[in-house]
Design an enzyme around this catalytic site. Sequence first.
Site, mmCIF file in Angstrom:
data_model
loop_
_atom_site.group_PDB
_atom_site.id
_atom_site.type_symbol
_atom_site.label_atom_id
_atom_site.label_comp_id
_atom_site.label_asym_id
_atom_site.label_seq_id
_atom_site.Cartn_x
_atom_site.Cartn_y
_atom_site.Cartn_z
ATOM 1 N N SER A 75 27.117 -18.073 20.702
ATOM 2 C CA SER A 75 26.964 -18.875 19.481
ATOM 3 C C SER A 75 26.064 -18.209 18.434
ATOM 4 O O SER A 75 25.315 -18.874 17.723
ATOM 5 C CB SER A 75 26.460 -20.281 19.799
ATOM 6 N N LYS A 86 38.338 -11.923 21.166
ATOM 7 C CA LYS A 86 38.981 -12.683 22.254
ATOM 8 C C LYS A 86 40.501 -12.717 22.044
ATOM 9 O O LYS A 86 41.063 -11.743 21.546
ATOM 10 C CB LYS A 86 38.368 -14.081 22.352
ATOM 11 N N HIS A 112 33.012 -10.013 31.059
ATOM 12 C CA HIS A 112 32.713 -11.158 30.193
ATOM 13 C C HIS A 112 32.838 -12.441 31.023
ATOM 14 O O HIS A 112 33.682 -12.533 31.911
ATOM 15 C CB HIS A 112 33.703 -11.183 29.017
ATOM 16 N N GLY A 166 31.372 -13.844 19.097
ATOM 17 C CA GLY A 166 32.743 -14.309 19.267
ATOM 18 C C GLY A 166 33.230 -14.999 18.003
ATOM 19 O O GLY A 166 33.670 -14.353 17.046
ATOM 20 N N ASN A 192 33.727 -9.683 19.270
ATOM 21 C CA ASN A 192 34.673 -9.958 20.353
ATOM 22 C C ASN A 192 35.693 -10.959 19.815
ATOM 23 O O ASN A 192 35.395 -12.147 19.723
ATOM 24 C CB ASN A 192 33.908 -10.527 21.563
ATOM 25 N N GLU A 250 24.618 -13.090 27.963
ATOM 26 C CA GLU A 250 25.301 -14.220 27.345
ATOM 27 C C GLU A 250 25.196 -15.433 28.265
ATOM 28 O O GLU A 250 25.989 -15.581 29.200
ATOM 29 C CB GLU A 250 26.781 -13.900 27.127
ATOM 30 N N GLU A 274 34.153 -15.174 30.524
ATOM 31 C CA GLU A 274 35.488 -15.790 30.548
ATOM 32 C C GLU A 274 36.400 -15.069 31.543
ATOM 33 O O GLU A 274 37.283 -15.676 32.139
ATOM 34 C CB GLU A 274 36.080 -15.802 29.130
ATOM 35 N N GLY A 307 30.360 -20.299 22.705
ATOM 36 C CA GLY A 307 31.330 -21.177 22.052
ATOM 37 C C GLY A 307 30.902 -22.635 21.992
ATOM 38 O O GLY A 307 31.704 -23.514 21.709
HETATM 39 P P1 PGA Z 1 30.676 -17.047 20.756
HETATM 40 O O1 PGA Z 1 31.202 -16.053 21.870
HETATM 41 O O2 PGA Z 1 29.927 -16.229 19.746
HETATM 42 O O3 PGA Z 1 31.897 -17.694 20.189
HETATM 43 O O4 PGA Z 1 29.769 -18.038 21.446
HETATM 44 C C1 PGA Z 1 30.421 -14.968 22.301
HETATM 45 C C2 PGA Z 1 31.133 -14.253 23.422
HETATM 46 O O5 PGA Z 1 31.746 -14.918 24.258
HETATM 47 O O6 PGA Z 1 31.112 -13.004 23.509
#
Ligand code: PGA
Length: 243
Positions: free
Chosen positions: A206, A10, A93, A227, A8, A163, A95, A169
């Site tokens: 993460s 983003k 997602h 991500g 992803n 998630e 976000e 993140g």
């Molecule tokens: P991250 O994001 O690996 O940076 O924690 C994962 C995601 O939001 O899909």
Amino acid sequence: MAKIAIANWKMNLLAADGVALVQDLTTRLKGRDVEVVICPPFTILSAIGQAMRDSGFSLGAQDCHGEDKGAYTGDISAKMLADLRCYFVLAGHSERRMYHHESSEMVAKKAAAAIRAGLVPIICVGEDLKVRDENGHLALIESQLKASITPDLDMAEIIIAYEPIWAIGTGRTANLTEITEMHQHIKTVLQQNFPANSFRVVYGGSVTDANAEEILSLDAVDGVLVGGASLKAESFAKIALGG
Ligand code: PGA
């Protein structure tokens, strides 16, 4: 069969850097037993799709609208994504749930639109830290799943991404016991409520090349959604190879 590794990106990368990243990944993973999905921003879907033509990777998008067409300025339909040879699309997602106030009902519409367009939806669920601390995580995920998936899905293939919001993140991952408990719970809820569908359940939050191996070694984990660590070819290639 290799477990699925979904990148992803983003809101990162312009065309030249995205193409270079895909070329680097292709070189590193050539001839290897991997299942890789790349979800770039909408603006470079076409360029990345072209760049990965001979890679064996699949193209995914990060969001779609719940309707097939209409007066929705600035939005993108699942059919438009299929037209660009996308095969996967993220839905809900955290976000998007947070910054765009997407409810589970909207997510269910997006997932249904994706299936109508022939895409595999990757439906994201996850609890925040407060819910986890109050021990409400299993109940919350169950209600998110039931509300984010419509019952009339035919025999569609669906991916669920667990998630935990507190792990995205932040550098903090759920531990192996927490992941196993939740993935088993998700699979039980799905079997009870959507027995006709085939689901895979992937973990995100993460994931890095340092922790992917132990996470992917869990039977209940069918893959990972990555991500930050998907923006570097070296780390994402390692993750795709099983850590
Ligand atoms: P991250 O994001 O690996 O940076 O924690 C994962 C995601 O939001 O899909």
